[in-house]
Design an enzyme around this catalytic site. Structure first.
Site, PDB file in Angstrom:
ATOM      1  N   THR A  14       0.891  -1.039  -0.062  1.00  0.00           N
ATOM      2  CA  THR A  14       0.191  -0.079  -0.018  1.00  0.00           C
ATOM      3  C   THR A  14       1.109   1.271   0.032  1.00  0.00           C
ATOM      4  O   THR A  14       2.011   1.145   0.617  1.00  0.00           O
ATOM      5  CB  THR A  14      -1.062  -0.097   1.293  1.00  0.00           C
ATOM      6  OG1 THR A  14      -0.305   0.235   2.368  1.00  0.00           O
ATOM      7  CG2 THR A  14      -1.742  -1.248   1.343  1.00  0.00           C
ATOM      8  N   GLY A  15       0.310   2.514  -0.382  1.00  0.00           N
ATOM      9  CA  GLY A  15       1.176   3.573  -0.367  1.00  0.00           C
ATOM     10  C   GLY A  15       2.204   3.417  -1.524  1.00  0.00           C
ATOM     11  O   GLY A  15       3.265   4.022  -1.323  1.00  0.00           O
ATOM     12  N   ALA A  16       2.035   2.717  -2.644  1.00  0.00           N
ATOM     13  CA  ALA A  16       3.053   2.383  -3.425  1.00  0.00           C
ATOM     14  C   ALA A  16       3.380   3.282  -4.694  1.00  0.00           C
ATOM     15  O   ALA A  16       4.080   3.098  -5.466  1.00  0.00           O
ATOM     16  CB  ALA A  16       2.931   0.864  -4.111  1.00  0.00           C
ATOM     17  N   SER A  17       2.620   4.246  -4.757  1.00  0.00           N
ATOM     18  CA  SER A  17       2.833   5.222  -5.760  1.00  0.00           C
ATOM     19  C   SER A  17       3.898   6.272  -5.366  1.00  0.00           C
ATOM     20  O   SER A  17       4.420   6.996  -6.429  1.00  0.00           O
ATOM     21  CB  SER A  17       1.253   6.431  -5.847  1.00  0.00           C
ATOM     22  OG  SER A  17       1.327   6.958  -4.583  1.00  0.00           O
ATOM     23  N   SER A  18       4.412   6.488  -4.374  1.00  0.00           N
ATOM     24  CA  SER A  18       5.690   7.116  -4.002  1.00  0.00           C
ATOM     25  C   SER A  18       6.221   6.789  -2.965  1.00  0.00           C
ATOM     26  O   SER A  18       5.985   5.765  -2.025  1.00  0.00           O
ATOM     27  CB  SER A  18       5.091   8.895  -3.907  1.00  0.00           C
ATOM     28  OG  SER A  18       4.601   8.818  -2.678  1.00  0.00           O
ATOM     29  N   GLY A  19       7.660   7.280  -2.413  1.00  0.00           N
ATOM     30  CA  GLY A  19       8.421   7.417  -1.245  1.00  0.00           C
ATOM     31  C   GLY A  19       8.706   5.795  -1.140  1.00  0.00           C
ATOM     32  O   GLY A  19       9.073   5.213  -1.971  1.00  0.00           O
ATOM     33  N   SER A 143       6.978   3.252  12.738  1.00  0.00           N
ATOM     34  CA  SER A 143       7.973   4.388  12.582  1.00  0.00           C
ATOM     35  C   SER A 143       8.709   4.284  14.128  1.00  0.00           C
ATOM     36  O   SER A 143       7.950   4.047  15.195  1.00  0.00           O
ATOM     37  CB  SER A 143       7.090   5.811  12.601  1.00  0.00           C
ATOM     38  OG  SER A 143       7.865   6.879  12.954  1.00  0.00           O
ATOM     39  N   TYR A 156       0.338  12.034  13.797  1.00  0.00           N
ATOM     40  CA  TYR A 156       0.984  10.855  13.119  1.00  0.00           C
ATOM     41  C   TYR A 156       1.624  10.002  14.418  1.00  0.00           C
ATOM     42  O   TYR A 156       1.170   8.762  14.146  1.00  0.00           O
ATOM     43  CB  TYR A 156       2.125  11.636  12.369  1.00  0.00           C
ATOM     44  CG  TYR A 156       2.865  10.444  11.784  1.00  0.00           C
ATOM     45  CD1 TYR A 156       2.649   9.856  10.541  1.00  0.00           C
ATOM     46  CD2 TYR A 156       4.313  10.143  12.443  1.00  0.00           C
ATOM     47  CE1 TYR A 156       3.661   8.933  10.201  1.00  0.00           C
ATOM     48  CE2 TYR A 156       5.044   9.296  12.014  1.00  0.00           C
ATOM     49  CZ  TYR A 156       4.704   8.639  10.724  1.00  0.00           C
ATOM     50  OH  TYR A 156       5.581   7.720  10.034  1.00  0.00           O
TER      51      TYR A 156
END
Length: 314
Positions: A14-19, A143, A156
């Site tokens: 997931t969140g694989a579009s960037s970073g 994190s 966060y």
């Protein structure tokens, strides 16, 4: 508990579009994994799929907002329909707001928790039956701030701390059930990703990760190592390890340091208008890629993590 080699795995990221998510998906594809990538940015996901296919592996994009439980379930179902199973689910997508706790709006705090907490829980619920079937791994990119709240990051940090406790419960439950499912938390330090240009901020300056800053690739290496050899919790980088030890041994000293440096350490000093475009509620156009603006300051490796991964896993 050793899992399949990455080149034999089916992974959902997931969140694989960037970073970091982009770096994890790309590296997994380069190593032969079949990858399902999800995020809100469909164009960037298509580019991620193309990168994986150029590396010689297979991938499919499933665009959607992680706060939509049906969209999360669709990503899991697509992986099983296309590739037959799921071996590792990498829960990586996040959003944040840079603001003092009292300045957070209710809808902002709820949105951060909807993405960072509930979006991950939706993934856990959807993937768990398939991970039990494959004796796979649920891998949460958490994190170091799951252990230490810092100024400007109450939303966060609290979402990450909540998930750490959630997965402590879930881990023991799966162990008791003898399901063979590993639950692994990766605890990164500061990463050079595009999020710092896309986060909502109320401080009036350009956000930055708290130095020392690292490129996403060595962190992606650590994630894939945990996909093969799951670690209960893995701090990634010396900066992350120092923070965890400092919080355990001298939390009041950490308070003192953060009173002095907790604000200035999180921005570059470059003015940035409050209220500019951000990705809190909607994605931003364009493909930001894996790297952020801090290439000239980011380290390409982390010796501490490399040494840590040489120790016995557990």
């Amino acid at each position: 508990m050793v899992k399949k080699p990455v080149d034999e795995q089916v992974m959902v990221v997931t969140g694989a579009s960037s970073g970091l998510g982009r770096a994890v998906a790309r590296l997994a594809g380069e190593r032969g994994a079949k990858v399902v990538v999800t995020a809100r940015n469909a164009a960037a996901l298509d580019n991620c799929v193309a990168e994986i296919e150029r590396a010689g592996s297979e991938a499919i994009a499933v665009p959607g907002d992680i706060t939509d439980r049906s969209a999360v379930e669709r990503g899991v179902e697509t992986a099983v329909e296309r590739f037959g199973r799921i071996d590792t689910y990498v829960a990586n997508a996040i959003v944040t707001v840079y603001a003092e706790a009292e300045r957070l709006e209710e809808d902002e705090l709820r949105r951060v928790w909807d993405v960072n907490f509930f979006g991950v829980v939706y993934g856990y619920w959807a993937a768990l039956p398939h991970l039990r079937a494959s004796k796979g791994t649920f891998l949460h990119v958490s994190s170091a701030l799951a252990y230490r709240g810092i100024p400007l990051q109450a939303a966060y940090c609290s979402s990450k701390a909540g998930l750490r406790a959630f997965f402590e419960s879930a881990r023991v439950e799966e162990q008791k059930a003898g399901s063979g499912v590993a639950i692994s938390l990766v605890l990164p330090g500061a990463i050079n990703t595009p999020q710092f240009d896309r986060d909502r901020q109320k401080v009036g300056f350009q956000p930055q990760p708290v130095p020392p800053i690292y490129q996403p690739e060595p962190f992606a290496e650590a994630v894939l190592d945990c996909a093969e050899h799951p670690v209960r919790e893995l701090p990634v980088s010396w900066g992350a390890q120092k923070l965890l030890w400092g919080q355990k041994l001298a939390p009041r000293a950490g308070d003192w340091v953060l009173r002095r440096n907790g604000w200035s350490g999180q921005h570059t000093g470059e003015p940035k208008p409050v209220g500019g475009p951000d990705n809190l509620f909607d994605t931003l156009p364009g493909d930001p890629g894996a790297h952020g603006r801090f290439d000239d300051r980011a380290r390409g490796s982390t010796i501490w993590t490399r040494l840590r991964l040489m120790l016995p896993k557990g």
